[in-house]
Design a protein around this motif. Structure first.
Motif, PDB file in Angstrom:
ATOM      1  N   PHE A  96       0.818  -1.209   0.000  1.00  0.00           N
ATOM      2  CA  PHE A  96       0.000   0.000   0.000  1.00  0.00           C
ATOM      3  C   PHE A  96       0.859   1.270   0.000  1.00  0.00           C
ATOM      4  O   PHE A  96       1.903   1.331   0.643  1.00  0.00           O
ATOM      5  CB  PHE A  96      -0.914   0.021   1.230  1.00  0.00           C
ATOM      6  CG  PHE A  96      -1.906  -1.097   1.248  1.00  0.00           C
ATOM      7  CD1 PHE A  96      -3.163  -0.944   0.698  1.00  0.00           C
ATOM      8  CD2 PHE A  96      -1.568  -2.323   1.809  1.00  0.00           C
ATOM      9  CE1 PHE A  96      -4.074  -1.978   0.703  1.00  0.00           C
ATOM     10  CE2 PHE A  96      -2.475  -3.372   1.821  1.00  0.00           C
ATOM     11  CZ  PHE A  96      -3.733  -3.204   1.272  1.00  0.00           C
ATOM     12  N   ALA A  97       0.345   2.266  -0.701  1.00  0.00           N
ATOM     13  CA  ALA A  97       0.970   3.585  -0.677  1.00  0.00           C
ATOM     14  C   ALA A  97       0.477   4.368   0.525  1.00  0.00           C
ATOM     15  O   ALA A  97      -0.596   4.098   1.069  1.00  0.00           O
ATOM     16  CB  ALA A  97       0.620   4.348  -1.955  1.00  0.00           C
ATOM     17  N   THR A  98       1.264   5.350   0.935  1.00  0.00           N
ATOM     18  CA  THR A  98       0.810   6.386   1.856  1.00  0.00           C
ATOM     19  C   THR A  98       1.013   7.714   1.153  1.00  0.00           C
ATOM     20  O   THR A  98       2.081   7.964   0.581  1.00  0.00           O
ATOM     21  CB  THR A  98       1.568   6.329   3.186  1.00  0.00           C
ATOM     22  OG1 THR A  98       0.968   5.328   4.012  1.00  0.00           O
ATOM     23  CG2 THR A  98       1.500   7.649   3.932  1.00  0.00           C
ATOM     24  N   LEU A  99      -0.009   8.549   1.157  1.00  0.00           N
ATOM     25  CA  LEU A  99       0.016   9.807   0.417  1.00  0.00           C
ATOM     26  C   LEU A  99       0.141  10.970   1.396  1.00  0.00           C
ATOM     27  O   LEU A  99      -0.735  11.182   2.238  1.00  0.00           O
ATOM     28  CB  LEU A  99      -1.267   9.949  -0.404  1.00  0.00           C
ATOM     29  CG  LEU A  99      -1.626   8.752  -1.302  1.00  0.00           C
ATOM     30  CD1 LEU A  99      -2.936   9.004  -2.020  1.00  0.00           C
ATOM     31  CD2 LEU A  99      -0.501   8.460  -2.295  1.00  0.00           C
ATOM     32  N   ILE A 100       1.225  11.710   1.282  1.00  0.00           N
ATOM     33  CA  ILE A 100       1.488  12.848   2.170  1.00  0.00           C
ATOM     34  C   ILE A 100       1.705  14.089   1.314  1.00  0.00           C
ATOM     35  O   ILE A 100       2.574  14.114   0.439  1.00  0.00           O
ATOM     36  CB  ILE A 100       2.714  12.597   3.063  1.00  0.00           C
ATOM     37  CG1 ILE A 100       2.498  11.353   3.929  1.00  0.00           C
ATOM     38  CG2 ILE A 100       2.994  13.813   3.942  1.00  0.00           C
ATOM     39  CD1 ILE A 100       3.698  10.972   4.779  1.00  0.00           C
ATOM     40  N   SER A 101       0.927  15.119   1.567  1.00  0.00           N
ATOM     41  CA  SER A 101       1.059  16.357   0.805  1.00  0.00           C
ATOM     42  C   SER A 101       2.394  17.036   1.097  1.00  0.00           C
ATOM     43  O   SER A 101       2.793  17.170   2.257  1.00  0.00           O
ATOM     44  CB  SER A 101      -0.078  17.313   1.161  1.00  0.00           C
ATOM     45  OG  SER A 101       0.161  18.592   0.593  1.00  0.00           O
ATOM     46  N   PRO A 102       3.079  17.510   0.059  1.00  0.00           N
ATOM     47  CA  PRO A 102       4.290  18.304   0.270  1.00  0.00           C
ATOM     48  C   PRO A 102       4.006  19.609   1.017  1.00  0.00           C
ATOM     49  O   PRO A 102       4.940  20.234   1.539  1.00  0.00           O
ATOM     50  CB  PRO A 102       4.778  18.596  -1.161  1.00  0.00           C
ATOM     51  CG  PRO A 102       4.125  17.573  -2.020  1.00  0.00           C
ATOM     52  CD  PRO A 102       2.811  17.270  -1.373  1.00  0.00           C
ATOM     53  N   LYS A 103       2.752  20.002   1.076  1.00  0.00           N
ATOM     54  CA  LYS A 103       2.381  21.222   1.789  1.00  0.00           C
ATOM     55  C   LYS A 103       2.095  20.976   3.266  1.00  0.00           C
ATOM     56  O   LYS A 103       1.740  21.907   3.994  1.00  0.00           O
ATOM     57  CB  LYS A 103       1.151  21.864   1.131  1.00  0.00           C
ATOM     58  CG  LYS A 103       1.405  22.388  -0.275  1.00  0.00           C
ATOM     59  CD  LYS A 103       0.176  23.073  -0.835  1.00  0.00           C
ATOM     60  CE  LYS A 103       0.452  23.657  -2.210  1.00  0.00           C
ATOM     61  NZ  LYS A 103      -0.762  24.340  -2.762  1.00  0.00           N
ATOM     62  N   SER A 104       2.210  19.735   3.691  1.00  0.00           N
ATOM     63  CA  SER A 104       1.995  19.410   5.101  1.00  0.00           C
ATOM     64  C   SER A 104       3.331  19.259   5.819  1.00  0.00           C
ATOM     65  O   SER A 104       4.360  19.027   5.191  1.00  0.00           O
ATOM     66  CB  SER A 104       1.169  18.134   5.238  1.00  0.00           C
ATOM     67  OG  SER A 104      -0.169  18.382   4.857  1.00  0.00           O
ATOM     68  N   ASP A 105       3.266  19.375   7.129  1.00  0.00           N
ATOM     69  CA  ASP A 105       4.476  19.321   7.956  1.00  0.00           C
ATOM     70  C   ASP A 105       4.374  18.117   8.881  1.00  0.00           C
ATOM     71  O   ASP A 105       3.560  18.094   9.806  1.00  0.00           O
ATOM     72  CB  ASP A 105       4.586  20.619   8.762  1.00  0.00           C
ATOM     73  CG  ASP A 105       5.993  20.839   9.327  1.00  0.00           C
ATOM     74  OD1 ASP A 105       6.783  19.878   9.293  1.00  0.00           O
ATOM     75  OD2 ASP A 105       6.279  21.944   9.781  1.00  0.00           O
ATOM     76  N   VAL A 106       5.172  17.109   8.591  1.00  0.00           N
ATOM     77  CA  VAL A 106       5.182  15.881   9.394  1.00  0.00           C
ATOM     78  C   VAL A 106       6.533  15.794  10.086  1.00  0.00           C
ATOM     79  O   VAL A 106       7.559  15.551   9.452  1.00  0.00           O
ATOM     80  CB  VAL A 106       4.937  14.643   8.509  1.00  0.00           C
ATOM     81  CG1 VAL A 106       4.988  13.376   9.345  1.00  0.00           C
ATOM     82  CG2 VAL A 106       3.590  14.751   7.800  1.00  0.00           C
ATOM     83  N   GLY A 112       1.503   5.268   9.089  1.00  0.00           N
ATOM     84  CA  GLY A 112       1.309   3.906   8.600  1.00  0.00           C
ATOM     85  C   GLY A 112       1.004   3.834   7.117  1.00  0.00           C
ATOM     86  O   GLY A 112       1.066   4.828   6.397  1.00  0.00           O
ATOM     87  N   GLU A 113       0.630   2.644   6.651  1.00  0.00           N
ATOM     88  CA  GLU A 113       0.339   2.443   5.238  1.00  0.00           C
ATOM     89  C   GLU A 113      -1.131   2.730   4.931  1.00  0.00           C
ATOM     90  O   GLU A 113      -1.987   2.690   5.802  1.00  0.00           O
ATOM     91  CB  GLU A 113       0.691   1.004   4.823  1.00  0.00           C
ATOM     92  CG  GLU A 113      -0.111  -0.064   5.540  1.00  0.00           C
ATOM     93  CD  GLU A 113       0.336  -1.462   5.157  1.00  0.00           C
ATOM     94  OE1 GLU A 113       1.456  -1.624   4.612  1.00  0.00           O
ATOM     95  OE2 GLU A 113      -0.439  -2.406   5.405  1.00  0.00           O
ATOM     96  N   ASN A 114      -1.386   3.033   3.678  1.00  0.00           N
ATOM     97  CA  ASN A 114      -2.718   3.439   3.203  1.00  0.00           C
ATOM     98  C   ASN A 114      -3.277   4.610   4.016  1.00  0.00           C
ATOM     99  O   ASN A 114      -4.466   4.725   4.262  1.00  0.00           O
ATOM    100  CB  ASN A 114      -3.712   2.285   3.198  1.00  0.00           C
ATOM    101  CG  ASN A 114      -4.821   2.492   2.155  1.00  0.00           C
ATOM    102  OD1 ASN A 114      -4.598   2.286   0.969  1.00  0.00           O
ATOM    103  ND2 ASN A 114      -5.997   2.911   2.588  1.00  0.00           N
ATOM    104  N   CYS A 115      -2.374   5.499   4.420  1.00  0.00           N
ATOM    105  CA  CYS A 115      -2.787   6.736   5.087  1.00  0.00           C
ATOM    106  C   CYS A 115      -2.762   7.878   4.082  1.00  0.00           C
ATOM    107  O   CYS A 115      -1.975   7.875   3.128  1.00  0.00           O
ATOM    108  CB  CYS A 115      -1.848   7.069   6.247  1.00  0.00           C
ATOM    109  SG  CYS A 115      -2.042   5.986   7.678  1.00  0.00           S
TER     110      CYS A 115
END
Length: 233
Positions: A96-106, A112-115
């Motif tokens: 599964f992929a996890t999709l994180i916006s480049p505009k967000s700050d993590v 986890g996966e499929n987030c």
């Protein structure tokens, strides 16, 4: 030479799948290879120019060693629809992929996966977001907090520090959960609700519109209700 992006198969054909398609294309996160749904729901052979595959036949087109899946369902039945599909596909050996916006700050946190971490989300350090959880635009998750599997955190929500949101919870638009709060599994926190104490499992907490005072005024009267400072002589 740039590294080749992994192929991504998006599971679903609804509004969420469409939103995920736009999100992945906008940030060039993966190469979308197609969509997948149960064969009973296939009425055409393509969706926005991408092929549609039956979930039951995915193993014929997906390279399980290299390709990725993303289950793009929102919060129907308290995230249970997404949970069932995710767990069935995981059992079949898909990645599964996890999709994180480049505009967000993590910040130094586990995702986890499929987030899906949408735009302008701020996640403080030492936060754990477990599998198959969606966090929508503008949400804030404070330090040392854990969010369980199969959750949905809506736009503009704030989860305070050292909280524990258990599995399969829904947190509505602009809700606020104060520090050191536990929200039990399968609970619903309604929009704009402030939570200051622990919530037992399988609980619905919401603000009723019946408790809101609504008073009508004339234009000149209501204009006087919002004055920074009146001149007093």
């Amino acid at each position: 030479m740039s590294k080749m992006k992994s192929k991504l198969f998006i599971v679903g054909l609804g509004a969420t799948a469409e939103e995920i398609r736009l999100f992945v294309e906008k940030y060039a996160l993966y190469d979308i290879a197609g969509f997948a749904v149960n064969h009973n729901y296939i009425s055409t052979d393509s969706f926005h120019g991408y092929p549609i595959y039956a979930i039951e036949q995915l193993d014929e087109v997906v390279d399980k060693e290299n390709d990725l899946i993303f289950v793009a369902l929102f919060w129907n039945h308290l995230n249970n629809d997404r949970k069932k599909l995710y767990e069935a596909l995981k059992k079949d050996g898909y990645r599964f992929a996890t999709l994180i916006s480049p505009k967000s700050d993590v910040n130094q946190s586990h995702i986890g996966e499929n987030c899906w971490i949408s735009d302008n989300v701020y996640i403080k350090p030492n936060v754990k977001i477990n599998d198959n959880t969606f966090i929508n635009a503008g949400a804030i998750v404070e330090i040392n907090t854990t969010i369980g599997k199969h959750c949905f955190i809506a736009t503009g929500s704030v989860v305070g520090g050292s909280c524990h949101i258990e599995d399969q919870c829904f947190v509505g638009l602009n809700a606020t959960i104060f520090d050191h709060t536990v929200v039990g599994h399968h609970s619903i926190i309604g929009a704009a609700t402030a939570i200051k104490r622990n919530v037992p499992p399988c609980t619905l907490v919401k603000i009723s519109s019946d408790t809101v005072n609504v008073t009508g005024y004339q234009v000149d009267e209501i204009s006087e209700k919002l004055v920074v400072q009146k001149n007093i002589r």
